[in-house]
Design a protein around this motif. Structure first.
Motif, PDB file in Angstrom:
ATOM      1  N   GLN A   1       0.802  -1.341  -0.140  1.00  7.89           N
ATOM      2  CA  GLN A   1      -0.002   0.039   0.074  1.00  7.89           C
ATOM      3  C   GLN A   1       1.015   1.316   0.065  1.00  7.89           C
ATOM      4  O   GLN A   1       0.420   2.060  -0.729  1.00  7.89           O
ATOM      5  CB  GLN A   1      -1.010  -0.121   1.263  1.00  7.89           C
ATOM      6  CG  GLN A   1      -1.936   1.278   1.190  1.00  7.89           C
ATOM      7  CD  GLN A   1      -2.892   1.124   0.002  1.00  7.89           C
ATOM      8  OE1 GLN A   1      -3.511   0.167  -0.255  1.00  7.89           O
ATOM      9  NE2 GLN A   1      -2.830   2.203  -0.648  1.00  7.89           N
ATOM     10  N   ALA A   2       1.927   1.055   0.583  1.00 11.00           N
ATOM     11  CA  ALA A   2       2.922   2.297   0.636  1.00 11.00           C
ATOM     12  C   ALA A   2       3.437   2.732  -0.662  1.00 11.00           C
ATOM     13  O   ALA A   2       3.428   3.853  -0.969  1.00 11.00           O
ATOM     14  CB  ALA A   2       3.933   2.248   1.821  1.00 11.00           C
ATOM     15  N   GLN A   3       3.866   1.590  -1.482  1.00 10.50           N
ATOM     16  CA  GLN A   3       4.282   1.786  -2.839  1.00 10.50           C
ATOM     17  C   GLN A   3       3.015   2.552  -3.673  1.00 10.50           C
ATOM     18  O   GLN A   3       3.270   3.518  -4.417  1.00 10.50           O
ATOM     19  CB  GLN A   3       4.449   0.424  -3.367  1.00 10.50           C
ATOM     20  CG  GLN A   3       5.491  -0.378  -2.952  1.00 10.50           C
ATOM     21  CD  GLN A   3       6.990   0.019  -3.554  1.00 10.50           C
ATOM     22  OE1 GLN A   3       7.083   0.617  -4.327  1.00 10.50           O
ATOM     23  NE2 GLN A   3       8.052  -0.913  -3.173  1.00 10.50           N
ATOM     24  N   LEU A   4       1.918   2.171  -3.333  1.00  6.57           N
ATOM     25  CA  LEU A   4       0.666   2.789  -4.107  1.00  6.57           C
ATOM     26  C   LEU A   4       0.485   4.043  -3.470  1.00  6.57           C
ATOM     27  O   LEU A   4       0.317   5.097  -4.385  1.00  6.57           O
ATOM     28  CB  LEU A   4      -0.637   1.985  -3.996  1.00  6.57           C
ATOM     29  CG  LEU A   4      -0.629   0.574  -4.676  1.00  6.57           C
ATOM     30  CD1 LEU A   4      -1.292  -0.317  -4.129  1.00  6.57           C
ATOM     31  CD2 LEU A   4      -0.602   0.592  -6.323  1.00  6.57           C
ATOM     32  N   ASP A   5       0.358   4.255  -2.363  1.00 13.91           N
ATOM     33  CA  ASP A   5       0.434   5.638  -1.757  1.00 13.91           C
ATOM     34  C   ASP A   5       1.586   6.600  -2.307  1.00 13.91           C
ATOM     35  O   ASP A   5       1.239   7.769  -2.426  1.00 13.91           O
ATOM     36  CB  ASP A   5       0.356   5.821  -0.311  1.00 13.91           C
ATOM     37  CG  ASP A   5      -0.858   5.080   0.205  1.00 13.91           C
ATOM     38  OD1 ASP A   5      -1.805   4.902  -0.630  1.00 13.91           O
ATOM     39  OD2 ASP A   5      -0.777   4.557   1.385  1.00 13.91           O
ATOM     40  N   ALA A   6       2.724   6.066  -2.788  1.00  9.64           N
ATOM     41  CA  ALA A   6       3.813   6.897  -3.083  1.00  9.64           C
ATOM     42  C   ALA A   6       3.852   7.195  -4.795  1.00  9.64           C
ATOM     43  O   ALA A   6       4.763   7.971  -5.102  1.00  9.64           O
ATOM     44  CB  ALA A   6       5.253   6.243  -2.956  1.00  9.64           C
ATOM     45  N   GLY A   7       2.816   6.749  -5.155  1.00  2.00           N
ATOM     46  CA  GLY A   7       2.417   6.947  -6.480  1.00  2.00           C
ATOM     47  C   GLY A   7       2.725   5.735  -7.697  1.00  2.00           C
ATOM     48  O   GLY A   7       2.359   5.944  -8.745  1.00  2.00           O
TER      49      GLY A   7
ATOM     50  N   HIS B   1       0.724   0.200 -10.157  1.00  2.00           N
ATOM     51  CA  HIS B   1       0.602  -1.051  -9.885  1.00  2.00           C
ATOM     52  C   HIS B   1       1.781  -1.477  -9.113  1.00  2.00           C
ATOM     53  O   HIS B   1       2.895  -0.768  -9.096  1.00  2.00           O
ATOM     54  CB  HIS B   1       0.642  -2.044 -11.170  1.00  2.00           C
ATOM     55  CG  HIS B   1      -0.646  -1.710 -12.100  1.00  2.00           C
ATOM     56  ND1 HIS B   1      -1.677  -1.964 -11.990  1.00  2.00           N
ATOM     57  CD2 HIS B   1      -0.513  -1.122 -13.385  1.00  2.00           C
ATOM     58  CE1 HIS B   1      -2.668  -1.548 -12.760  1.00  2.00           C
ATOM     59  NE2 HIS B   1      -1.755  -0.925 -13.664  1.00  2.00           N
ATOM     60  N   VAL B   2       1.830  -2.568  -8.430  1.00  2.00           N
ATOM     61  CA  VAL B   2       2.884  -3.161  -7.581  1.00  2.00           C
ATOM     62  C   VAL B   2       2.927  -4.509  -8.025  1.00  2.00           C
ATOM     63  O   VAL B   2       1.892  -5.555  -7.695  1.00  2.00           O
ATOM     64  CB  VAL B   2       2.751  -3.034  -5.925  1.00  2.00           C
ATOM     65  CG1 VAL B   2       4.028  -3.683  -5.289  1.00  2.00           C
ATOM     66  CG2 VAL B   2       2.667  -1.426  -5.749  1.00  2.00           C
TER      67      VAL B   2
END
Length: 116
Positions: A74-80, A83-84
């Motif tokens: 989720q932190a990766q998504l929140d950072a922009g 997709h992860v």
């Protein structure tokens, strides 16, 4: 599109998780692209030596409970990230699938796992 890869291990014990991550990471040469990138990002040669410092391993591999790993995704998504790509670290397919199932149960509804 920004699609980072997040390697992960469902393992709450820090020592075990880091040992698994270090085996996966293997040896990285002193002049490899990975080493040069980590140095540019502020890690020292000491961080990179001997399988990697805890700080480097923890930055590269999400580990812990399914909820802790889901928080890293989720932190990766929140950072922009758009997709992860999640990458379970496992010695066999059965363990990899089990880790993906555990992670899926901790992610909010609406997350999609795509197979390649």
């Amino acid at each position: 599109m920004l699609i980072p890869e997040q390697a992960f291990i469902i393992e709450p014990d820090p020592e075990q998780a880091r040992a698994i991550a270090r085996r996966y990471r293997g040896k990285t040469g002193p002049d490899s692209p990975y080493t040069r990138n980590w140095l540019r990002l502020g890690y020292s040669r000491q961080d990179i030596a001997d399988g990697g410092s805890d700080r480097l391993v923890d930055a590269l591999v999400a580990w812990g409970t399914p909820e802790a790993v889901a928080a890293r995704v989720q932190a990766q998504l929140d950072a922009g990230a758009d997709h992860v790509l999640v990458h379970p670290i496992a010695d066999d397919l059965t363990t990899a699938i089990r880790q993906l199932e555990q992670l899926a149960s901790a992610l909010p509804r609406g997350f999609v796992f795509a197979n390649s």
